[in-house]
Structure formats: structure tokens, C-alpha cells
Design a protein around this motif. Structure first.
Motif, PDB file in Angstrom:
ATOM      1  N   GLN A 147      48.224  43.821  40.917  1.00 44.66           N
ATOM      2  CA  GLN A 147      46.910  43.236  40.697  1.00 44.66           C
ATOM      3  C   GLN A 147      46.995  41.724  40.507  1.00 44.66           C
ATOM      4  OE1 GLN A 147      44.541  45.165  37.719  1.00 44.66           O
ATOM      5  NE2 GLN A 147      44.822  47.207  38.584  1.00 44.66           N
ATOM      6  N   SER A 180      47.402  40.290  43.924  1.00 42.52           N
ATOM      7  CA  SER A 180      46.138  40.372  44.669  1.00 42.52           C
ATOM      8  C   SER A 180      45.146  39.315  44.174  1.00 42.52           C
ATOM      9  CB  SER A 180      45.546  41.771  44.536  1.00 42.52           C
ATOM     10  OG  SER A 180      45.228  42.052  43.193  1.00 42.52           O
ATOM     11  N   TYR A 181      45.107  39.084  42.851  1.00 42.09           N
ATOM     12  CA  TYR A 181      44.192  38.064  42.326  1.00 42.09           C
ATOM     13  C   TYR A 181      44.631  36.671  42.766  1.00 42.09           C
ATOM     14  CZ  TYR A 181      40.928  35.891  39.048  1.00 42.09           C
ATOM     15  OH  TYR A 181      39.910  35.158  38.504  1.00 42.09           O
ATOM     16  N   THR A 218      40.478  45.289  43.912  1.00 40.13           N
ATOM     17  CA  THR A 218      41.851  44.792  44.010  1.00 40.13           C
ATOM     18  C   THR A 218      42.284  44.657  45.469  1.00 40.13           C
ATOM     19  OG1 THR A 218      42.374  45.896  41.918  1.00 40.13           O
ATOM     20  CG2 THR A 218      44.233  45.218  43.298  1.00 40.13           C
ATOM     21  N   ILE A 219      41.924  45.660  46.297  1.00 35.85           N
ATOM     22  CA  ILE A 219      42.238  45.588  47.729  1.00 35.85           C
ATOM     23  C   ILE A 219      41.522  44.410  48.368  1.00 35.85           C
ATOM     24  CG2 ILE A 219      42.014  46.820  49.921  1.00 35.85           C
ATOM     25  CD1 ILE A 219      42.266  49.422  48.343  1.00 35.85           C
ATOM     26  N   MET A 257      40.867  41.665  46.999  1.00 36.61           N
ATOM     27  CA  MET A 257      41.579  40.439  46.662  1.00 36.61           C
ATOM     28  C   MET A 257      42.701  40.165  47.655  1.00 36.61           C
ATOM     29  SD  MET A 257      41.865  40.818  42.519  1.00 36.61           S
ATOM     30  CE  MET A 257      40.430  41.152  41.495  1.00 36.61           C
ATOM     31  N   PHE A 258      43.387  41.239  48.118  1.00 34.79           N
ATOM     32  CA  PHE A 258      44.420  41.077  49.135  1.00 34.79           C
ATOM     33  C   PHE A 258      43.803  40.637  50.469  1.00 34.79           C
ATOM     34  CE2 PHE A 258      47.082  43.943  46.526  1.00 34.79           C
ATOM     35  CZ  PHE A 258      48.253  43.213  46.563  1.00 34.79           C
ATOM     36  N   TRP A 259      42.745  41.330  50.819  1.00 34.73           N
ATOM     37  CA  TRP A 259      42.172  41.167  52.149  1.00 34.73           C
ATOM     38  C   TRP A 259      40.684  40.943  52.007  1.00 34.73           C
ATOM     39  CZ3 TRP A 259      39.535  45.667  54.570  1.00 34.73           C
ATOM     40  CH2 TRP A 259      39.034  45.362  55.839  1.00 34.73           C
TER      41      TRP A 259
END
Length: 426
Positions: A129, A132-133, A280-281, A283-285
Motif C-alpha cells: 500500500q 501504491s500510494y 489501492t489498485i 494508486m498503482f494504475w
């Protein structure tokens, strides 16, 4: 409640526990005010103001971190990774017989192993996390430096903050008052009280009628939560008379209490933690507007019908799951049979366990509806009225705050009962 706290303060041992808990909460709030380096905080606050006005899931997550997420502090990940790790290990315990055998038959050593694995998974989730942030901050252009060293410092600060919060929560449970996870969530939500009060004041400026109505609804919700939290189904139990030596035992009537909200706030905490994974996902993409990915992510906005429906389903699922962990009807029926107890109208053994299971299912159903009403009605109001989206965040928050307060007071009362000794002549 105030009288209970006042009486507990007079007991030296309880006073130490209360002070220890307050000290840990102070450290948590202090860490929630220490920002990580290499972040443009002025731009970040503007972005989160926009996220809050849009009813984004990030603003919902920010409530549970006590503002740590919106300020990119070392405690920005909050207690969510530890909660998610607990959920994962509990699900694996049910699904994998070897883990279930370790928990039931392993005794204290088995519990320690599960707790240790939960910590490792929590740190791993905190790292994921945190990474991702960092990627989200980078994609938004909110970093003053984007080098490898800046990435390592930011991600490791988030991960270390997760580990420290987990440690503090466990130490509150061991040496303080109340459940550590719940107390930290409580502290984070209470710290957002001033912003919620500001939102209510803005409602008063817009329309005094709506402002007064929201206050009355909030007070009614608190009363409803307290009433439902104390409600219970009492199953009558009769103990047969038996002669041991020259004395006769049994022959008394009692009851088996099943609380309507036996699961407490845990189903809501579990459901909201799981539903934070799409954010959270994201934040990745971070997909571009108009794409399929953006459409999928929009489904997980807290004001979308899909999110609200999924939230309700997960609350029901976790209510039954958590109740199945807490209550074992077969074990209760066997214990009653061993002690000469029975439920009037039902034979000992399987008929008794079937009746308890049926009664438990009905009570859990009512409790799940109660949790859904309190958690989802404010979200539905926010979905229909954009001016009430900030206030809508208070639905889940209120039930967590009230639930944690009631549980903590009950623990204080239990601790005082343990330390109360009547005199010989009384």
C-alpha cells in the motif's frame, strides 16, 4: 459512562492502564502529524479537498487514518494493513484444515504462530500500500523529487509506520484498556470531528433546516446504535436436579444470551478494509478518463450503487462469518448436556444444537440489517445530495465510535468487578 471512567480512575491499576492507553493514542496522533519528505503538501491538500467533494473512496479511507492519508504522514496507511492481514489469516484458518488444527489444538503456541504470521502479512501489505500510494503521488505530480532515493525513503517510512501502529495496537490490547485496533480506529475517527463539525456548519449556512435535520438524525442514530448494541435474544435453559453425596444440585433456570450485534463493529471494519483494495489498485494504475479501467474504478466510488450494494453483501457475509467463529452451537449443546442442562422443548444433543444454530442465524440476520442501515443510509443520502457527502462519511464512523466506546466501558466495568471484594461482614 462518565461515572464508570471516574470510578475506574480511582483504582491505581486501572489508572495506569488508562494512562498507558492515552499515551499510545498520543504517540499515534503525533505520528499522524509527521509528514514524509519529498511531498508537495499544499498541492496534496487541494487534491484531497477535491476528492472529498467528489465522495471518493480515498476520502473515506482518510477518515480511518485520522487525516494521515491526506497529509502523507508516516502513519498514512493506518491500521488497515493489519486488519486486512487478520481477515486473510482468519479466512485461511477456515479454508485450510492444518491451520484450523493449529488454532484449536495448538494451544498458546498455535495462537502465537498465527499472530506472528499476521504481523508479517501486515507489514507486507503495508509495503504494497505504501508503494501504491507513492505511485499515486508520483502520477499526480505531487513529489518534489522522483529519484530512487526519494522512493525508498517514502515507501519505507509508510511501511515502518504500519509496523509501528500494529505494535501500538497490540500493546494497547495487552497492557491498556480495550481492543488495540478498535482504539486506534476510534482515535483516528475522533480526530476528524472538527472537519465534520465544519461540514455541518456549512450546511447551516446553506440551509438551517437541513443542518438541524442532520443533527437530529445523528442523535437518533446514536440512540439507535446504543439500543441495538445492548439488545439480546435470551434462550431459556433449565438444569436438571442431581444428587451428589448428600447434597442436591441443579434444578435452576437460567438463559443463554445471544446479542443482536454480537459481532460488534468488526463486519463493517472488515468490509470497508476489503473495499479499500480497489483504491489501492487505482494508486498503482490511474486509468485515463473514459477508458474501461476508469469505468470499473468508478464502480468503487463510495456513492455508486454498485459499491453500496457490495458493501451491504460484505457486511452480511462478515456478520455470519464472525458469528460462526464466536459461537459453536455443537460445543454449546455438548457443554449443556455434560452439565445436565437443556432447552425446554428440545432434546439434548443434535436437536439442541440445531435450535441454537437456527436462533443464532435469525439474530445475526437482524444484527446485519442493523449494521447495514447505520452504515449505508448516510452513504445513500450522500449519493443523492452532493452537499451531504462529507456528512455521509459519519455513518460508518458513528457506529465504530459508539461501538468502541461501549465495548471499552464494558471492559472497564468488568475490570472493576474483578477488583471489587466485599468485606467478611457484608
Amino acid at each position: 459512562m462518565l461515572e464508570t471512567i471516574k470510578n475506574a480512575w480511582r483504582v491505581a491499576e486501572l489508572r495506569k492502564k488508562i494512562l498507558y492507553t492515552l499515551f499510545i493514542v498520543f504517540i499515534f496522533r503525533l505520528g499522524s502529524s509527521i509528514p514524509v519528505p519529498f511531498v508537495d503538501f499544499a498541492m496534496l491538500s487541494q487534491v484531497f479537498e477535491q476528492q472529498t467533494s467528489n465522495g471518493s473512496l480515498l476520502s473515506f479511507m482518510d477518515v480511518f487514518t485520522g487525516g494521515g492519508l491526506s497529509n502523507a504522514t508516516i502513519f498514512a496507511m493506518g491500521i488497515t494493513p493489519y486488519i486486512n492481514a487478520s481477515i486473510i489469516l482468519q479466512l485461511l484458518t477456515v479454508a485450510i484444515p492444518a491451520l484450523e488444527h493449529m488454532v484449536k489444538d495448538g494451544g498458546e503456541e498455535g495462537q502465537k504462530k498465527i499472530a506472528s504470521w499476521t504481523r508479517y502479512v501486515a507489514v507486507l501489505l503495508g509495503f504494497v500500500q505504501g508503494f501504491s500510494y507513492y505511485m499515486l503521488l508520483k502520477s499526480w505530480g505531487l513529489l518534489t523529487e522522483t529519484g530512487v532515493w526519494a522512493a525508498i525513503v517514502i515507501i519505507m517510512a509508510f511501511t515502518a509506520g504500519t509496523a509501528l501502529i500494529m505494535w501500538m495496537g497490540e500493546h494497547i490490547t495487552q497492557n491498556g484498556i480495550g481492543n488495540g485496533i478498535s482504539i486506534i480506529l476510534f482515535a483516528g475517527i475522533i480526530s476528524r470531528g472538527p472537519s465534520l463539525a465544519t461540514a455541518v456548519m456549512q450546511l447551516f449556512k446553506t440551509s438551517a433546516v437541513i443542518g438541524i435535520l442532520m443533527i437530529l438524525v445523528g442523535l437518533a442514530m446514536v440512540v439507535f446504535i446504543v439500543y441495538m448494541s445492548n439488545a439480546e435474544r435470551r434462550i431459556p435453559i433449565q438444569y436438571a436436579k442431581r444428587v451428589v453425596g448428600r447434597k442436591m444440585y441443579g434444578g435452576q433456570s437460567t438463559h443463554l444470551p445471544i446479542k443482536v450485534n454480537a459481532t460488534g463493529v468488526m463486519p463493517i471494519i472488515f468490509a470497508s478494509s476489503i473495499l479499500s483494495l480497489p483504491a489501492t489498485i487505482q494508486m498503482f494504475w490511474n486509468p485515463e478518463a473514459g477508458t474501461v479501467g476508469a469505468s470499473i474504478m468508478s464502480l468503487f466510488q463510495q456513492t455508486s450503487p454498485f459499491y453500496i450494494a457490495l458493501y451491504a453483501v460484505m457486511i452480511f457475509g462478515f456478520s455470519y462469518f464472525y458469528a460462526s467463529i464466536q459461537f459453536n452451537p455443537i460445543e454449546i449443546a455438548n457443554n449443556l448436556k455434560k452439565n445436565g442442562g437443556y432447552i425446554p422443548g428440545f432434546r439434548p444433543g443434535k436437536p439442541t444444537s440445531d435450535f441454537i444454530m437456527k436462533a443464532l442465524g435469525k439474530v445475526v440476520f437482524v444484527g446485519a440489517i442493523f449494521l447495514c442501515v447505520v452504515a449505508l443510509v448516510p452513504l445513500i443520502i450522500g449519493a443523492f445530495n452532493s452537499n451531504l457527502r462529507n456528512v455521509a462519511l459519519g455513518g460508518t464512523s458513528v457506529i465504530i465510535v459508539v461501538g468502541v466506546a461501549l465495548e471499552t466501558v464494558k471492559q472497564l466495568e468488568a475490570q472493576m468487578m474483578m477488583r471489587h471484594h466485599k468485606g467478611f461482614l457484608e
